[in-house]
Design a protein around this motif. Structure first.
Motif, PDB file in Angstrom:
ATOM      1  N   SER A   1       0.838  -1.208   0.000  1.00  0.00           N
ATOM      2  CA  SER A   1       0.000   0.000   0.000  1.00  0.00           C
ATOM      3  C   SER A   1       0.869   1.253   0.000  1.00  0.00           C
ATOM      4  O   SER A   1       0.512   2.256  -0.609  1.00  0.00           O
ATOM      5  CB  SER A   1      -0.959  -0.006   1.187  1.00  0.00           C
ATOM      6  OG  SER A   1      -0.258   0.029   2.405  1.00  0.00           O
ATOM      7  N   LEU A   2       2.010   1.200   0.668  1.00  0.00           N
ATOM      8  CA  LEU A   2       2.912   2.349   0.682  1.00  0.00           C
ATOM      9  C   LEU A   2       3.561   2.555  -0.692  1.00  0.00           C
ATOM     10  O   LEU A   2       3.794   3.688  -1.106  1.00  0.00           O
ATOM     11  CB  LEU A   2       3.991   2.165   1.751  1.00  0.00           C
ATOM     12  CG  LEU A   2       3.498   2.164   3.195  1.00  0.00           C
ATOM     13  CD1 LEU A   2       4.588   1.662   4.128  1.00  0.00           C
ATOM     14  CD2 LEU A   2       3.038   3.543   3.616  1.00  0.00           C
TER      15      LEU A   2
ATOM     16  N   ARG B   1       2.244   1.847  -3.613  1.00  0.00           N
ATOM     17  CA  ARG B   1       1.282   2.278  -4.638  1.00  0.00           C
ATOM     18  C   ARG B   1       1.428   3.758  -4.982  1.00  0.00           C
ATOM     19  O   ARG B   1       1.147   4.166  -6.098  1.00  0.00           O
ATOM     20  CB  ARG B   1      -0.148   2.013  -4.169  1.00  0.00           C
ATOM     21  CG  ARG B   1      -0.597   0.629  -4.476  1.00  0.00           C
ATOM     22  CD  ARG B   1      -2.077   0.451  -4.168  1.00  0.00           C
ATOM     23  NE  ARG B   1      -2.206  -0.838  -3.521  1.00  0.00           N
ATOM     24  CZ  ARG B   1      -2.746  -1.056  -2.348  1.00  0.00           C
ATOM     25  NH1 ARG B   1      -3.281  -0.088  -1.665  1.00  0.00           N
ATOM     26  NH2 ARG B   1      -2.791  -2.266  -1.848  1.00  0.00           N
ATOM     27  N   ASP B   2       1.856   4.547  -4.022  1.00  0.00           N
ATOM     28  CA  ASP B   2       2.011   5.985  -4.242  1.00  0.00           C
ATOM     29  C   ASP B   2       3.287   6.340  -5.006  1.00  0.00           C
ATOM     30  O   ASP B   2       3.510   7.509  -5.301  1.00  0.00           O
ATOM     31  CB  ASP B   2       2.020   6.722  -2.895  1.00  0.00           C
ATOM     32  CG  ASP B   2       0.703   6.595  -2.158  1.00  0.00           C
ATOM     33  OD1 ASP B   2      -0.336   6.370  -2.819  1.00  0.00           O
ATOM     34  OD2 ASP B   2       0.714   6.713  -0.927  1.00  0.00           O
ATOM     35  N   HIS B   3       4.123   5.330  -5.298  1.00  0.00           N
ATOM     36  CA  HIS B   3       5.412   5.599  -5.939  1.00  0.00           C
ATOM     37  C   HIS B   3       5.675   4.635  -7.097  1.00  0.00           C
ATOM     38  O   HIS B   3       6.632   3.850  -7.056  1.00  0.00           O
ATOM     39  CB  HIS B   3       6.536   5.501  -4.910  1.00  0.00           C
ATOM     40  CG  HIS B   3       6.341   6.370  -3.718  1.00  0.00           C
ATOM     41  ND1 HIS B   3       6.502   7.738  -3.765  1.00  0.00           N
ATOM     42  CD2 HIS B   3       5.949   6.075  -2.451  1.00  0.00           C
ATOM     43  CE1 HIS B   3       6.249   8.242  -2.565  1.00  0.00           C
ATOM     44  NE2 HIS B   3       5.913   7.268  -1.754  1.00  0.00           N
TER      45      HIS B   3
ATOM     46  N   TRP C   1      13.689   4.026  -2.616  1.00  0.00           N
ATOM     47  CA  TRP C   1      12.474   4.008  -1.810  1.00  0.00           C
ATOM     48  C   TRP C   1      12.737   4.365  -0.353  1.00  0.00           C
ATOM     49  O   TRP C   1      11.916   5.000   0.301  1.00  0.00           O
ATOM     50  CB  TRP C   1      11.818   2.631  -1.903  1.00  0.00           C
ATOM     51  CG  TRP C   1      10.491   2.526  -1.219  1.00  0.00           C
ATOM     52  CD1 TRP C   1       9.510   3.470  -1.195  1.00  0.00           C
ATOM     53  CD2 TRP C   1       9.994   1.432  -0.477  1.00  0.00           C
ATOM     54  NE1 TRP C   1       8.423   3.014  -0.490  1.00  0.00           N
ATOM     55  CE2 TRP C   1       8.698   1.757  -0.032  1.00  0.00           C
ATOM     56  CE3 TRP C   1      10.499   0.185  -0.145  1.00  0.00           C
ATOM     57  CZ2 TRP C   1       7.916   0.904   0.715  1.00  0.00           C
ATOM     58  CZ3 TRP C   1       9.716  -0.675   0.600  1.00  0.00           C
ATOM     59  CH2 TRP C   1       8.443  -0.312   1.023  1.00  0.00           C
TER      60      TRP C   1
ATOM     61  N   GLU D   1       7.941   9.507   4.885  1.00  0.00           N
ATOM     62  CA  GLU D   1       6.525   9.200   5.060  1.00  0.00           C
ATOM     63  C   GLU D   1       6.230   8.708   6.472  1.00  0.00           C
ATOM     64  O   GLU D   1       5.238   9.089   7.086  1.00  0.00           O
ATOM     65  CB  GLU D   1       6.098   8.151   4.023  1.00  0.00           C
ATOM     66  CG  GLU D   1       4.607   8.043   3.867  1.00  0.00           C
ATOM     67  CD  GLU D   1       4.236   7.271   2.611  1.00  0.00           C
ATOM     68  OE1 GLU D   1       3.229   6.551   2.670  1.00  0.00           O
ATOM     69  OE2 GLU D   1       4.929   7.377   1.591  1.00  0.00           O
TER      70      GLU D   1
END
Length: 129
Positions: free
Chosen positions: A28-29, A31-33, A53, A60
């Motif tokens: 889920s983290l 998905r934003d990248h 990352w 984050e």
């Protein structure tokens, strides 16, 4: 942390319930990248560029105002702020059954079984934490 198929998600969700903390899954983290992924030519799977990352993830995590359970097999690849770490393992026959049940390719199954055999996640945690 641990090899895919060792029970990380199940364990994290249960720990989150018991502690009353949210669970932050690496998928889920990530998905934003989407720019952090590249397609492996041999396995045809997405591979995460963990050195790129890690700084984004540290930033984050600093924005989170309360404790949480972080779950994923890539977290062992980088040093992150953590109050504690648990590395899950699984017996080889059971892990193989789970990975086959997920439809992993033979190459991916062998890669993950090898990582479990040599305790890759545990070794990386010892090095990075």
């Amino acid at each position: 942390m641990g090899t895919p198929g060792t029970g990380k998600t199940t364990w994290a969700e249960e720990a989150g319930k018991i502690l009353g903390w949210p669970v932050k899954n690496e998928r889920s983290l990530l998905r934003d990248h989407p720019s952090l992924f590249r397609r492996d030519r041999i396995t045809r799977e997405d591979v995460v560029d963990t050195p790129k990352w890690a700084p984004l993830l540290r930033k984050e995590w600093k924005t989170l105002k309360r404790p949480f359970v972080g779950e994923g097999h890539l977290f062992c690849e980088m040093r992150l702020p953590a109050g504690g770490i648990i590395v899950l393992t699984c017996a080889r026959p059971e892990l193989e059954r789970r990975l086959r049940g997920r439809g992993y390719s033979e190459l991916k199954i062998e890669e993950n079984l090898y990582c479990e055999d040599i305790h890759y996640s545990l070794a990386k945690v010892r090095t990075n934490y």
